[in-house]
Design an enzyme around this catalytic site. Sequence first.
Site, PDB file in Angstrom:
ATOM      1  N   TRP A   1      -8.487   2.146  38.918  1.00 55.13           N
ATOM      2  CA  TRP A   1      -8.107   2.183  37.496  1.00 55.13           C
ATOM      3  C   TRP A   1      -7.065   1.099  37.214  1.00 55.13           C
ATOM      4  O   TRP A   1      -6.166   0.863  38.008  1.00 55.13           O
ATOM      5  CB  TRP A   1      -7.541   3.565  37.146  1.00 55.13           C
ATOM      6  CG  TRP A   1      -7.135   3.727  35.711  1.00 55.13           C
ATOM      7  CD1 TRP A   1      -7.834   3.331  34.605  1.00 55.13           C
ATOM      8  CD2 TRP A   1      -5.932   4.327  35.222  1.00 55.13           C
ATOM      9  NE1 TRP A   1      -7.150   3.657  33.451  1.00 55.13           N
ATOM     10  CE2 TRP A   1      -5.981   4.273  33.808  1.00 55.13           C
ATOM     11  CE3 TRP A   1      -4.830   4.917  35.832  1.00 55.13           C
ATOM     12  CZ2 TRP A   1      -4.960   4.784  33.005  1.00 55.13           C
ATOM     13  CZ3 TRP A   1      -3.814   5.426  35.035  1.00 55.13           C
ATOM     14  CH2 TRP A   1      -3.888   5.352  33.636  1.00 55.13           C
ATOM     15  N   CYS A   2      -7.225   0.438  36.063  1.00 54.16           N
ATOM     16  CA  CYS A   2      -6.255  -0.529  35.538  1.00 54.16           C
ATOM     17  C   CYS A   2      -5.983  -1.622  36.568  1.00 54.16           C
ATOM     18  O   CYS A   2      -6.924  -2.211  37.099  1.00 54.16           O
ATOM     19  CB  CYS A   2      -4.989   0.205  35.111  1.00 54.16           C
ATOM     20  SG  CYS A   2      -3.870  -0.775  34.084  1.00 54.16           S
TER      21      CYS A   2
END
Length: 572
Positions: A300-301
């Site tokens: 994520w991210c």
Amino acid sequence: MDQDFTKTLSDMMQTAARTHPVFKGMDTDGHQQFVDSWNQAAQSMLGSSSWGDWLKTWSSYQADMAQLWMSGMAGGAQPTKDRRFGDEAWNEGIYPFLRQSYEMTARAMVDLADKAGLAEHEQRKLSFYARVAADSLSPSNFALMNPEVLKLAQETGGKSLVDGFQNMLADLEKGYITTTDESAFKVGENLATTPGAVIYRNALIEVIQYEPVTPKVRANPILVVPPCVNKFYIFDINEKKSMVRYLLDEGNSVFMISWRNAGEETRDYGWDEYITEGVLAAIDATADVAKAEKLDLLSWCNGGTLLLAALAVMPQAQKSLVGSATFLSAMLDFSDPGEVEVFIDDAQIAAYKQRLDTAKVAPGRDIARAMAMLHVNESIWGFVVNNYLKGKTPPPFDVLYWNADTSNLPAKWYSYFVEEMYHGNRLKEPGALTLLNTPVECRNIDVPCYFLAATGDHIVPWKTSYSSTTLLPQQAEFVLTSGGHVSGTVINHPVKNRRHFMAGGDRSGSAEDWLASATKSEGSWWPHWLQWLDETSGDTLRTAPRTLGNRKHPVLAPAPGTYVLEQVPQDG
């Protein structure tokens, strides 16, 4: 264009940006960025065709203000949709006039900035800081101009103002605005409570193995690579929202990287160390403990960007273990990095390097303040008004607690990320970067990939995420969910879910073409992803392990581990 008039406008904008002391305290660099951009805009107007647009805006503003004065004397004012002025108190006495005069001034201020005609980045930066400055001048932000504040002070005999002053002193002491009742949460007690154990630890990471809850589990375990700028427990925020618990309930083995908060031990680490001692070490430990031939990676991210870079240079020994890779709100192509772009240029990077040289890390509070600036009313001013002017205590909110639980980044890691990827956009260029003494080649990422973007994501625009999928050698799955950077991705439990997602569109064209051809499904994207894993990486089941860890990787501590609880200074 008259230079004296240009200087008058420039002085007016600079004074407006300086006016509010709390705003100045929230962003020490933002004010100067606004002033510099405004001066550049004012100079560019000399002899520019944009001067006509400016003159129209200025004349319209003067006419509207004159009309307001006349209607105000007669007791009339237009209604507003601005939630800052939603209370009935703003419709009484002088406040409709005060509110409407501010709205006109703010609109003119922003319009003048928007019509400056600068180069794309400078124009975007000026428009952004003009909005931030305009928002700071709202009468709702000042005690003596806010009827709600004055009414509450009268009703409480001044206690609300005293309480607010105490709240402000407490926040000044700790260095950030309180956004939630922090006393209501404790990691390991009512946050990050899914049973498990740390089965691997080095100077940079802990790897947590969670206890299985089904008799059989998928043969391929899931290893989560969270962002290193935030704590991992957003994936296990509470029992009702936890993605970890959902994956376990659905018959998966789940392992989690917990990044160490950069301090004395790791502040000199760069991307090489984060790949070798982070991603690769976690892959090896997970595969060994799970006795797995393949594992599925979920990121994520900036954890996704790190994983992309790792996959591009990964030695064959670890690459042969990867069954699939999933990227939530992650970028490979930084051509449009969203609203964050206003903070990234040569001048701002050079200025922040002085901070990095002193602190040796990119302090977590710095990063949190920058993100708060992107939605200044919701993330800053709303809490300033409620906490300091009204003397209220924010209610408990687990996601805001996690958001305030910041993490430092090593200065070396941060500089490389911002300069080479965000600013230089070199990650997508074959061989433009070198990691682990290997040219970074996206075409080496030949594992099945799943990209998830969110419609309301202001940090990773969904079209940018889509463009990243076109740079890989084999076709990747792309899914678009409703929601934001957090609320659409890791907080999207299928139970009582009101969101939807788009999938299955034509990947041969543009992002708009994909969206037009995609199929809408109600609910969470999580089940869709698990189905994709089964179809792509395998749905073979095996008996769930009775114990955690093994002889080589024994249990070191109960989940959520020790690194997530370490207290490291976050202000540099």
